[in-house]
Scaffold this motif. Structure first.
Motif, PDB file in Angstrom:
ATOM      1  N   LEU A  95       8.685  11.008   1.185  1.00 26.07           N
ATOM      2  CA  LEU A  95       7.336  11.156   0.643  1.00 26.07           C
ATOM      3  C   LEU A  95       7.342  10.472  -0.719  1.00 26.07           C
ATOM      4  O   LEU A  95       8.004  10.944  -1.644  1.00 26.07           O
ATOM      5  N   CYS A  96       6.665   9.327  -0.827  1.00 24.38           N
ATOM      6  CA  CYS A  96       6.813   8.489  -2.016  1.00 24.38           C
ATOM      7  C   CYS A  96       5.478   8.244  -2.732  1.00 24.38           C
ATOM      8  O   CYS A  96       4.495   7.859  -2.096  1.00 24.38           O
ATOM      9  N   ASP A  97       5.485   8.464  -4.045  1.00 25.72           N
ATOM     10  CA  ASP A  97       4.330   8.192  -4.907  1.00 25.72           C
ATOM     11  C   ASP A  97       4.361   6.693  -5.225  1.00 25.72           C
ATOM     12  O   ASP A  97       5.144   6.273  -6.070  1.00 25.72           O
ATOM     13  N   ARG A  98       3.583   5.914  -4.510  1.00 26.80           N
ATOM     14  CA  ARG A  98       3.459   4.444  -4.618  1.00 26.80           C
ATOM     15  C   ARG A  98       4.601   3.707  -3.920  1.00 26.80           C
ATOM     16  O   ARG A  98       5.737   4.152  -3.889  1.00 26.80           O
ATOM     17  N   PHE A  99       4.266   2.524  -3.385  1.00 27.06           N
ATOM     18  CA  PHE A  99       5.247   1.597  -2.798  1.00 27.06           C
ATOM     19  C   PHE A  99       4.627   0.195  -2.871  1.00 27.06           C
ATOM     20  O   PHE A  99       3.829  -0.086  -3.777  1.00 27.06           O
ATOM     21  N   THR A 100       4.954  -0.675  -1.926  1.00 23.56           N
ATOM     22  CA  THR A 100       4.542  -2.086  -2.042  1.00 23.56           C
ATOM     23  C   THR A 100       3.021  -2.278  -2.031  1.00 23.56           C
ATOM     24  O   THR A 100       2.516  -3.272  -2.563  1.00 23.56           O
ATOM     25  N   ASP A 101       2.278  -1.346  -1.452  1.00 24.67           N
ATOM     26  CA  ASP A 101       0.807  -1.477  -1.529  1.00 24.67           C
ATOM     27  C   ASP A 101       0.344  -1.496  -2.985  1.00 24.67           C
ATOM     28  O   ASP A 101      -0.667  -2.143  -3.304  1.00 24.67           O
ATOM     29  N   ALA A 102       1.080  -0.776  -3.869  1.00 23.74           N
ATOM     30  CA  ALA A 102       0.731  -0.799  -5.298  1.00 23.74           C
ATOM     31  C   ALA A 102       0.963  -2.190  -5.883  1.00 23.74           C
ATOM     32  O   ALA A 102       0.189  -2.650  -6.725  1.00 23.74           O
ATOM     33  N   THR A 103       2.008  -2.855  -5.427  1.00 22.94           N
ATOM     34  CA  THR A 103       2.268  -4.217  -5.926  1.00 22.94           C
ATOM     35  C   THR A 103       1.164  -5.158  -5.456  1.00 22.94           C
ATOM     36  O   THR A 103       0.688  -6.019  -6.197  1.00 22.94           O
ATOM     37  N   ARG A 104       0.769  -5.003  -4.189  1.00 23.46           N
ATOM     38  CA  ARG A 104      -0.329  -5.834  -3.685  1.00 23.46           C
ATOM     39  C   ARG A 104      -1.585  -5.613  -4.536  1.00 23.46           C
ATOM     40  O   ARG A 104      -2.290  -6.559  -4.890  1.00 23.46           O
ATOM     41  N   ALA A 105      -1.879  -4.331  -4.841  1.00 24.09           N
ATOM     42  CA  ALA A 105      -3.125  -4.018  -5.553  1.00 24.09           C
ATOM     43  C   ALA A 105      -3.053  -4.383  -7.039  1.00 24.09           C
ATOM     44  O   ALA A 105      -4.002  -4.971  -7.580  1.00 24.09           O
ATOM     45  N   TYR A 106      -1.937  -4.037  -7.705  1.00 22.61           N
ATOM     46  CA  TYR A 106      -1.853  -4.254  -9.167  1.00 22.61           C
ATOM     47  C   TYR A 106      -1.472  -5.696  -9.518  1.00 22.61           C
ATOM     48  O   TYR A 106      -2.116  -6.329 -10.342  1.00 22.61           O
TER      49      TYR A 106
END
Ligand code: T5A
Length: 214
Positions: A95-106
């Motif tokens: 259960l992870c708070d952020r992953f690669t989708d955060a890199t795509r978005a930020y």
């Protein structure tokens, strides 16, 4: 042994990810599922050291967007190799708070870096280790920033202008629309109890779909 499932929470600043991670954890505990909780950037001692480098404000030398992107993936490489992949292989859910989708978005949506380079780095760093379920906590950027500001001083990334976080939000929503089988968009603007009820219902439905109550 069946591989564990990988669940991520995503969203802009102050969307309530840390708060709702506890809701997801409670659902897994109630279902008797072994899991670990973690976060990005970070999740191991070395990756947490990279997190400090990424988020500490007030440095005289600005951080280039490319440096930021590569440090996000450096932390992720360590995290996936040392913690996420071994846990999933052992049947433990992650259960992870952020992953690669955060890199795509930020870094993609927010900074405007080349998305194809982000995908290439993702393929190199974690191959097909993608989340099975991603809860996108969606809140207007201005509302999330106000919550985050009330809670603590701004880190380096939180010092960006509102327009940056509006691009991040738009990019997250576009990702969710492009991958509806993995993403569940949660309206994170209402009071905490309302968001908790939505998250609980979403996770329960996922557990039923996965046969995790069997
Ligand atoms: N980043 C990260 C990248 O740029 N690229 C990447 O690849 C990755 C992985 C650190 C930063 O790094 C960036 C994104 C970030 O800028 P982070 O540690 O996840 O990432 O930082 P934040 O998103 O800033 O985390 P926050 O802790 O600020 O936000 P949360 O976790 O979404 O929110 P939470 O739960 O801490 O809640 C914030 C406050 O709001 C309250 C809480 O009690 C708390 O006080 N709250 C509510 N208030 C009213 N109504 C509700 N429904 C509420 N839910 C929570």
């Amino acid at each position: 042994m069946r591989r564990g499932r990988f669940i991520t929470l995503e969203g802009g600043e102050g969307a309530g990810k840390s708060t709702q991670l506890q809701t997801v954890a409670a659902c897994l505990t109630a279902a008797g599922i072994p899991f670990l909780t973690t976060r990005e950037p970070g999740g191991t001692p070395r990756a947490e050291a990279i997190r400090s480098l990424l988020l500490s404000p007030g440095e005289a030398e600005p951080m280039a967007s490319e440096t930021e992107l590569l440090l996000m993936f450096a932390a992720r490489a360590q995290h996936v190799k040392q913690r996420i992949a071994p846990a999933l292989a052992a049947g433990t859910w992650v259960l992870c708070d952020r992953f690669t989708d955060a890199t795509r978005a930020y870094q993609g949506g927010g900074r405007g870096l080349d998305l194809s380079q982000i995908e290439a780095l993702a393929g190199w760093v974690h191959g097909d280790c993608w989340p099975d379920l991603t809860l996108l906590l969606d809140v207007p950027a201005v509302q999330g920033l106000a919550r985050a500001e009330k809670r603590s001083a701004k880190d380096r990334i939180e010092q960006e202008a509102l327009a940056f976080f509006e691009r991040v939000r738009a990019h997250y929503l576009a990702q969710a629309a492009a991958e509806p089988e993995r993403f569940r968009v949660i309206d994170a603007a209402p009071a905490e109890a309302t968001v908790t009820a939505q998250v609980t219902a979403t996770v329960e439905a996922f557990l039923a779909q996965e046969g995790a109550h069997d």
